[in-house]
Write a protein that holds these residues in place. Structure first.
Motif, short mmCIF file in Angstrom:
data_model
loop_
_atom_site.label_atom_id
_atom_site.label_comp_id
_atom_site.label_asym_id
_atom_site.label_seq_id
_atom_site.Cartn_x
_atom_site.Cartn_y
_atom_site.Cartn_z
N ALA A 56 -45.56 -24.29 -24.02
CA ALA A 56 -46.32 -23.36 -23.16
C ALA A 56 -46.22 -23.74 -21.69
O ALA A 56 -46.33 -22.89 -20.80
CB ALA A 56 -47.78 -23.31 -23.60
N ASN A 186 -55.52 -23.74 -23.71
CA ASN A 186 -55.04 -22.85 -22.65
C ASN A 186 -55.39 -23.47 -21.30
O ASN A 186 -56.36 -24.21 -21.18
CB ASN A 186 -55.65 -21.45 -22.76
N SER A 191 -47.99 -20.78 -20.32
CA SER A 191 -47.45 -19.42 -20.40
C SER A 191 -48.19 -18.58 -21.42
O SER A 191 -48.20 -17.35 -21.35
CB SER A 191 -45.95 -19.46 -20.76
N GLU A 192 -48.82 -19.25 -22.40
CA GLU A 192 -49.60 -18.54 -23.42
C GLU A 192 -50.61 -19.49 -24.03
O GLU A 192 -50.45 -20.71 -23.96
CB GLU A 192 -48.68 -17.98 -24.51
#
Length: 213
Positions: A56, A186, A191-192
């Motif tokens: 991520a 997160n 990115s996600e």
């Protein structure tokens, strides 16, 4: 600032917040670095979850093995980061001395002349936790120690009500003495969001921890 830097990455709230603050300070972060023993079996910082975080974030991740004698091993690994990977600064999420010991990473960086950036050092604990919420981090408890916590805390997300609960306990509210550990699922630089589809809470003699399936 064009200093090439690496974040010492455990996957928890402190290294994630340090990454974010270092970005704001202008550091050019090129790598994530995790120091690990041979055949690591991290209970608090699940390596499978760390691999999802790395994906991520989108940066190379270096898993460096350290073994006794520890100081020499760390010094050698840090010299490798400097010489082979051209990293000039190590960014840590350290907040305070643990049990009145010196800052371990700074001590191990002296030999190679590696610079250390500690953006969270000695900062107000409540302020750091509040910072996570203000900056839209999503952080869960991955391991909690008895007798401070029960198994229901594992997997909970840190929010303002959780911070108030932590203040009622006789602990360092950032878990600096190992009372609890976290994983960021997160962050502003992910990115996600990392999905934890199924997990179990495993009980150990001294703690409860999250097992991701």
């Amino acid at each position: 600032m064009n200093t090439t830097a690496a974040v010492l990455w455990t996957g928890g709230k402190d290294c994630a917040l340090a990454f974010h603050k270092a970005q704001y300070a202008g550091y050019n972060i090129t790598h994530l670095v995790t120091f690990a023993p041979e055949n690591p079996d991290f209970k608090a910082h699940n390596l499978t979850l760390i691999q999802q975080q790395v994906k991520a974030i989108g940066l190379p991740h270096l898993l460096l093995t350290v073994k006794p004698p520890m100081q020499e091993s760390y010094e050698s690994a840090i010299a490798t980061l400097k010489n082979q990977y051209k990293i000039e600064t190590l960014i840590t999420g350290d907040i305070d001395e643990v049990q009145n010991h010196d800052n371990w990473i700074e001590k191990c960086c002296q030999k190679s002349g590696m610079f250390v950036y500690n953006p969270l050092w000695k900062k107000d604990r409540n302020g750091l936790l509040t910072n996570l919420i203000e900056e839209n981090f999503k952080v869960i408890f991955s391991l909690v120690k008895k007798p401070f916590f029960n198994q229901n805390w594992v997997g909970k997300v840190i929010d303002s009500s959780i911070i108030e609960e932590l203040k009622k306990l006789n602990i360092d509210i950032c878990g600096e003495n190992g009372e609890y550990h976290t994983m960021a699922i997160n962050a502003p630089f992910f990115s996600e969001e990392i999905k934890i589809d199924s997990h179990t809470v495993t009980e150990h003699e001294h703690y409860f921890y999250l097992t991701n399936h």
